[in-house]
Write a protein that holds these residues in place. Structure first.
Motif, PDB file in Angstrom:
ATOM      1  N   VAL A   1       5.157   2.103   4.288  1.00  0.00           N
ATOM      2  CA  VAL A   1       5.925   0.915   4.685  1.00  0.00           C
ATOM      3  C   VAL A   1       6.497   0.242   3.445  1.00  0.00           C
ATOM      4  CG1 VAL A   1       5.709  -1.413   5.683  1.00  0.00           C
ATOM      5  CG2 VAL A   1       4.537   0.518   6.748  1.00  0.00           C
ATOM      6  N   LYS A   2       7.751  -0.189   3.540  1.00  0.00           N
ATOM      7  CA  LYS A   2       8.370  -0.952   2.447  1.00  0.00           C
ATOM      8  C   LYS A   2       8.876  -2.261   3.013  1.00  0.00           C
ATOM      9  CE  LYS A   2      10.132   2.075  -1.129  1.00  0.00           C
ATOM     10  NZ  LYS A   2      11.329   2.666  -1.725  1.00  0.00           N
ATOM     11  N   LEU A   3       8.971  -3.256   2.186  1.00  0.00           N
ATOM     12  CA  LEU A   3       9.577  -4.509   2.626  1.00  0.00           C
ATOM     13  C   LEU A   3      11.088  -4.300   2.535  1.00  0.00           C
ATOM     14  CD1 LEU A   3       9.419  -7.409   3.516  1.00  0.00           C
ATOM     15  CD2 LEU A   3       8.883  -8.085   1.184  1.00  0.00           C
ATOM     16  N   MET A   4      11.711  -3.963   3.663  1.00  0.00           N
ATOM     17  CA  MET A   4      13.129  -3.625   3.648  1.00  0.00           C
ATOM     18  C   MET A   4      13.962  -4.869   3.315  1.00  0.00           C
ATOM     19  SD  MET A   4      12.870  -0.535   4.035  1.00  0.00           S
ATOM     20  CE  MET A   4      14.568  -0.001   4.034  1.00  0.00           C
ATOM     21  N   GLY A   5      15.020  -4.654   2.531  1.00  0.00           N
ATOM     22  CA  GLY A   5      15.833  -5.790   2.093  1.00  0.00           C
ATOM     23  C   GLY A   5      15.290  -6.396   0.814  1.00  0.00           C
ATOM     24  N   PHE A   6      14.264  -5.763   0.270  1.00  0.00           N
ATOM     25  CA  PHE A   6      13.691  -6.208  -1.003  1.00  0.00           C
ATOM     26  C   PHE A   6      13.834  -5.099  -2.027  1.00  0.00           C
ATOM     27  CE2 PHE A   6      11.073  -9.951  -2.035  1.00  0.00           C
ATOM     28  CZ  PHE A   6      11.457 -10.755  -0.972  1.00  0.00           C
ATOM     29  N   GLY A   7      14.117  -5.459  -3.257  1.00  0.00           N
ATOM     30  CA  GLY A   7      14.247  -4.471  -4.332  1.00  0.00           C
ATOM     31  C   GLY A   7      15.670  -3.953  -4.426  1.00  0.00           C
TER      32      GLY A   7
ATOM     33  N   ASP B   1       1.914 -11.089  -6.844  1.00  0.00           N
ATOM     34  CA  ASP B   1       1.994 -10.381  -8.127  1.00  0.00           C
ATOM     35  C   ASP B   1       2.597  -8.979  -7.990  1.00  0.00           C
ATOM     36  OD1 ASP B   1       1.482 -10.287 -10.948  1.00  0.00           O
ATOM     37  OD2 ASP B   1       0.048  -8.691 -10.439  1.00  0.00           O
ATOM     38  N   TYR B   2       2.322  -8.287  -6.852  1.00  0.00           N
ATOM     39  CA  TYR B   2       2.879  -6.938  -6.659  1.00  0.00           C
ATOM     40  C   TYR B   2       4.405  -6.993  -6.779  1.00  0.00           C
ATOM     41  CZ  TYR B   2       4.387  -2.668  -4.267  1.00  0.00           C
ATOM     42  OH  TYR B   2       5.006  -1.479  -3.952  1.00  0.00           O
ATOM     43  N   PHE B   3       5.024  -7.923  -6.061  1.00  0.00           N
ATOM     44  CA  PHE B   3       6.495  -8.001  -6.033  1.00  0.00           C
ATOM     45  C   PHE B   3       7.035  -8.610  -7.332  1.00  0.00           C
ATOM     46  CE2 PHE B   3       5.138  -7.719  -1.660  1.00  0.00           C
ATOM     47  CZ  PHE B   3       6.007  -6.765  -1.151  1.00  0.00           C
TER      48      PHE B   3
ATOM     49  N   ASP C   1       0.848  -1.197   0.000  1.00  0.00           N
ATOM     50  CA  ASP C   1       0.000   0.000   0.000  1.00  0.00           C
ATOM     51  C   ASP C   1       0.884   1.248   0.000  1.00  0.00           C
ATOM     52  OD1 ASP C   1      -1.668   2.070   0.502  1.00  0.00           O
ATOM     53  OD2 ASP C   1      -2.385   1.354   2.462  1.00  0.00           O
ATOM     54  N   LYS C   2       0.853   1.998  -1.085  1.00  0.00           N
ATOM     55  CA  LYS C   2       1.717   3.184  -1.243  1.00  0.00           C
ATOM     56  C   LYS C   2       1.476   4.218  -0.147  1.00  0.00           C
ATOM     57  CE  LYS C   2       4.051   2.032  -4.678  1.00  0.00           C
ATOM     58  NZ  LYS C   2       3.435   1.587  -5.902  1.00  0.00           N
ATOM     59  N   ASN C   3       0.240   4.237   0.404  1.00  0.00           N
ATOM     60  CA  ASN C   3      -0.080   5.270   1.404  1.00  0.00           C
ATOM     61  C   ASN C   3       0.404   4.897   2.809  1.00  0.00           C
ATOM     62  OD1 ASN C   3      -1.456   6.772  -0.560  1.00  0.00           O
ATOM     63  ND2 ASN C   3      -3.249   5.422  -0.329  1.00  0.00           N
TER      64      ASN C   3
HETATM   65  N1  ACO Z   1       8.686  -2.785  -0.811  1.00  0.00           N
HETATM   66  C1  ACO Z   1       7.536  -2.434  -1.448  1.00  0.00           C
HETATM   67  N2  ACO Z   1       7.505  -1.841  -2.659  1.00  0.00           N
HETATM   68  C2  ACO Z   1       8.670  -1.574  -3.242  1.00  0.00           C
HETATM   69  C3  ACO Z   1       9.899  -1.904  -2.635  1.00  0.00           C
HETATM   70  C4  ACO Z   1       9.876  -2.540  -1.382  1.00  0.00           C
HETATM   71  N3  ACO Z   1      11.027  -2.876  -0.783  1.00  0.00           N
HETATM   72  N4  ACO Z   1      10.916  -1.531  -3.435  1.00  0.00           N
HETATM   73  C5  ACO Z   1      10.352  -0.960  -4.520  1.00  0.00           C
HETATM   74  N5  ACO Z   1       8.998  -0.998  -4.401  1.00  0.00           N
HETATM   75  C6  ACO Z   1       8.026  -0.553  -5.428  1.00  0.00           C
HETATM   76  C7  ACO Z   1       7.992   0.979  -5.536  1.00  0.00           C
HETATM   77  O1  ACO Z   1       7.018   1.521  -4.689  1.00  0.00           O
HETATM   78  C8  ACO Z   1       7.649   1.152  -7.004  1.00  0.00           C
HETATM   79  O2  ACO Z   1       6.294   0.857  -7.179  1.00  0.00           O
HETATM   80  P1  ACO Z   1       5.443   1.602  -8.374  1.00  0.00           P
HETATM   81  O3  ACO Z   1       6.122   1.211  -9.649  1.00  0.00           O
HETATM   82  O4  ACO Z   1       4.072   1.076  -8.229  1.00  0.00           O
HETATM   83  O5  ACO Z   1       5.544   3.082  -8.070  1.00  0.00           O
HETATM   84  C9  ACO Z   1       8.430   0.024  -7.687  1.00  0.00           C
HETATM   85  O6  ACO Z   1       8.526  -1.008  -6.693  1.00  0.00           O
HETATM   86  C10 ACO Z   1       9.806   0.422  -8.186  1.00  0.00           C
HETATM   87  O7  ACO Z   1      10.545   0.933  -7.079  1.00  0.00           O
HETATM   88  P2  ACO Z   1      11.598   2.122  -7.145  1.00  0.00           P
HETATM   89  O8  ACO Z   1      11.705   2.744  -5.799  1.00  0.00           O
HETATM   90  O9  ACO Z   1      11.290   3.026  -8.306  1.00  0.00           O
HETATM   91  O10 ACO Z   1      12.923   1.352  -7.489  1.00  0.00           O
HETATM   92  P3  ACO Z   1      14.376   1.915  -7.354  1.00  0.00           P
HETATM   93  O11 ACO Z   1      15.203   1.099  -8.253  1.00  0.00           O
HETATM   94  O12 ACO Z   1      14.423   3.383  -7.507  1.00  0.00           O
HETATM   95  O13 ACO Z   1      14.705   1.631  -5.794  1.00  0.00           O
HETATM   96  C11 ACO Z   1      15.374   0.569  -3.793  1.00  0.00           C
HETATM   97  C12 ACO Z   1      15.396   0.548  -5.335  1.00  0.00           C
HETATM   98  C13 ACO Z   1      15.702   1.989  -3.247  1.00  0.00           C
HETATM   99  C14 ACO Z   1      16.450  -0.383  -3.275  1.00  0.00           C
HETATM  100  C15 ACO Z   1      13.977   0.131  -3.306  1.00  0.00           C
HETATM  101  O14 ACO Z   1      13.667  -1.140  -3.851  1.00  0.00           O
HETATM  102  C16 ACO Z   1      13.862   0.095  -1.791  1.00  0.00           C
HETATM  103  O15 ACO Z   1      13.622   1.140  -1.177  1.00  0.00           O
HETATM  104  N6  ACO Z   1      14.045  -1.112  -1.153  1.00  0.00           N
HETATM  105  C17 ACO Z   1      14.015  -1.224   0.275  1.00  0.00           C
HETATM  106  C18 ACO Z   1      15.320  -0.689   0.888  1.00  0.00           C
HETATM  107  C19 ACO Z   1      16.500  -1.640   0.664  1.00  0.00           C
HETATM  108  O16 ACO Z   1      16.395  -2.844   0.875  1.00  0.00           O
HETATM  109  N7  ACO Z   1      17.635  -1.071   0.222  1.00  0.00           N
HETATM  110  C20 ACO Z   1      18.844  -1.875   0.016  1.00  0.00           C
HETATM  111  C21 ACO Z   1      19.455  -1.678  -1.333  1.00  0.00           C
HETATM  112  S1  ACO Z   1      20.834  -2.753  -1.493  1.00  0.00           S
HETATM  113  C22 ACO Z   1      22.175  -1.942  -0.896  1.00  0.00           C
HETATM  114  O17 ACO Z   1      22.259  -0.749  -0.769  1.00  0.00           O
HETATM  115  C23 ACO Z   1      23.397  -2.758  -0.465  1.00  0.00           C
END
Ligand code: ACO
Length: 434
Positions: free
Chosen positions: A303-309, A356-358, A298-300
């Motif tokens: 909260v993010k799933l830390m360690g993901f993306g 599906d979101y992830f 939920d964008k609002n």
């Molecule tokens: N949880 C939920 N949603 C997420 C997450 C997450 N961890 N990461 C990205 N998204 C969503 C975004 O909201 C966006 O959704 P939308 O397309 O509907 O707007 C989409 O996925 C793309 O995300 P961006 O933020 O545009 O991707 P970007 O490449 O800029 O960011 C980042 C990457 C900063 C790492 C991001 O995934 C994040 O914040 N992750 C959590 C923090 C983290 O684990 N950081 C560690 C990085 S590794 C390192 O530094 C060693």
């Protein structure tokens, strides 16, 4: 390098051609160095989403395929066959060492582990409760004041000795930052020990008793160091290169890299991932996983799933797989196989990988998803996580800095801008200003 083709840009009635170069692997680059001269326009690329700032032979990432290579070698092979100092040799010299080269390298690094007593006194100037990264920025920068004999960056021998000094002294300084924070005496390095066992003893040893080494824990830390040793042109590495492009000395440049790494969007993410797991556990653990995933989608919610993306990996971060393996080994060794945080992490990962979101956003676990759990099990406090990262990344920074200084195409880094402020205007005398 010979161009493999050309790109044509039409703009404001002018057409300009630019050479296109291909790397060994990875995307081609369009060389736009003559863009301003030819068209009068700059490129606009905040965050360097499409800009290669340099050419490099050190590290390659294919984010779509989940591939990480140091000098061409897959991270999985290096993490399972080599120790950290072998990887340091590889990053610095381009090839893996043979037995003699490795012995000599280990010996030389080991002989540089001590720091000047005057530097040890510098710690007294910090508050005991200072964040250890604040101490690291200051103390590593201060190394510049101790090595006037080797600060000529145009001299390859000076650069080499600075590399040895930085790789050797970082563990000593990290452990000192921890001991100072704890109010315990500094433990001096012991040269009979390898790089990682020596660090563990400086961190967790006390003068009152002998420190008992544990091979499983030492190997786990060694792997953490290997996995974090380099990651091509990330924020802190680009900071080191930019600082170094003005001719600043290597100790000052590495201190600037440490400052950049400190940020929560970079080195601080493993701390955030661990904190997230602790918070979910406090709120009800496994029963709350579904609810948490819902919030993360939920964008609002904020909260993010830390360690993901990851900005670059749009597939499983290869380091995360290795880290998951190490997490299991370490937890078994310390008798915490049933660690609730590991169970939580695995449950979150399973759901996210099927959701599906992830899946549609290509969000996979990154290295930080598991590294906090491992470091906690090693006894490393959360505030020290980024210090451990900086100790690992120092070799990558110094290898990249060295590559830049030796590059004949190197110039001082000087980005341009799109100016959106006030146009030229005249100063109104104070008496007439409203
Ligand atoms: N949880 C939920 N949603 C997420 C997450 C997450 N961890 N990461 C990205 N998204 C969503 C975004 O909201 C966006 O959704 P939308 O397309 O509907 O707007 C989409 O996925 C793309 O995300 P961006 O933020 O545009 O991707 P970007 O490449 O800029 O960011 C980042 C990457 C900063 C790492 C991001 O995934 C994040 O914040 N992750 C959590 C923090 C983290 O684990 N950081 C560690 C990085 S590794 C390192 O530094 C060693």
């Amino acid at each position: 390098m010979d161009p493999k083709g050309k790109a044509t840009l039409s703009y404001a009635g002018k057409t300009a051609e630019f050479p296109v170069y291909g790397g060994t692997i990875g995307p081609d680059v369009i060389d736009i160095r003559k863009l301003y001269g030819g068209t009068g326009a700059f490129t606009y690329d905040p965050g360097f989403l499409s800009t290669a700032s340099c050419s490099s032979k050190i590290t390659y990432i294919d984010g779509d395929e989940g591939v990480l290579l140091y000098r061409g070698y897959p991270i999985e092979q290096l993490a399972t066959n080599c120790d950290f100092l072998e990887v340091c040799y590889l990053l610095l010299n381009g090839e893996l060492p043979n037995k003699d080269q490795k012995d000599k390298f280990d010996y030389t690094v080991t002989r540089h582990t001590m720091v000047h007593e005057q530097l040890a006194r510098l710690f007294q100037g910090f508050r005991r409760d200072s964040h250890p990264m604040a101490v690291m920025v200051g103390v590593v920068g201060a190394l510049s004041a101790f090595y006037h004999d080797s600060l000529d960056i145009t001299n390859p021998e000076h650069r080499e000795i600075s590399a040895y000094r930085l790789i050797a002294k970082l563990p000593t300084i990290v452990a000192m930052a921890y001991k100072y924070n704890m109010g315990q005496p500094f433990i001096y390095p012991k040269n009979a020990l390898g790089y990682t066992p020596n660090f563990m003893r400086m961190m967790f040893g006390v003068p009152a008793e002998d420190y008992k080494q544990n091979d499983v824990l030492n190997r786990a830390l060694d792997r953490i160091l290997i996995l974090h040793a380099d990651h091509e042109q990330n924020a802190s590495t680009s900071t080191v290169r930019l600082a170094g492009s003005s001719g600043a000395n290597p100790f000052a440049c590495i201190a600037s890299g440490i400052a950049c790494l400190w940020g929560p969007a970079h080195g601080g993410a493993n701390e955030a991932a661990l904190q997230m797991l602790i918070d979910i556990e406090k709120e009800g653990g496994l029963a709350k996983v579904g609810e948490f995933i819902k919030k993360a989608k939920d964008k609002n919610s904020g909260v993010k799933l830390m360690g993901f993306g990851h900005r670059v990996y749009k597939n499983y971060d290869p380091r995360a797989k290795l880290m998951q393996e190490t997490t299991r080994e370490v937890l078994a060794e310390v008798g915490a196989e049933n660690d609730p945080l590991l169970k939580l992490a695995m449950a979150l990962e399973k759901i996210a990988l099927e959701d599906d979101y992830f899946v549609s956003r290509k969000l996979y676990p990154n290295v930080d998803f598991y590294s906090g759990i491992v470091q906690r099990a090693l006894g490393i406090p959360t505030s020290m996580f980024t210090c451990i990262f900086s100790m690992a990344r120092t070799v990558g920074w110094i290898a990249q800095w060295n590559e830049m200084i030796s590059d004949p195409e190197q110039k001082i880094g000087r980005p341009r801008q799109l100016y959106t402020g006030a146009a030229k205007r005249d100063v109104t005398p104070m008496a007439k200003r409203k």
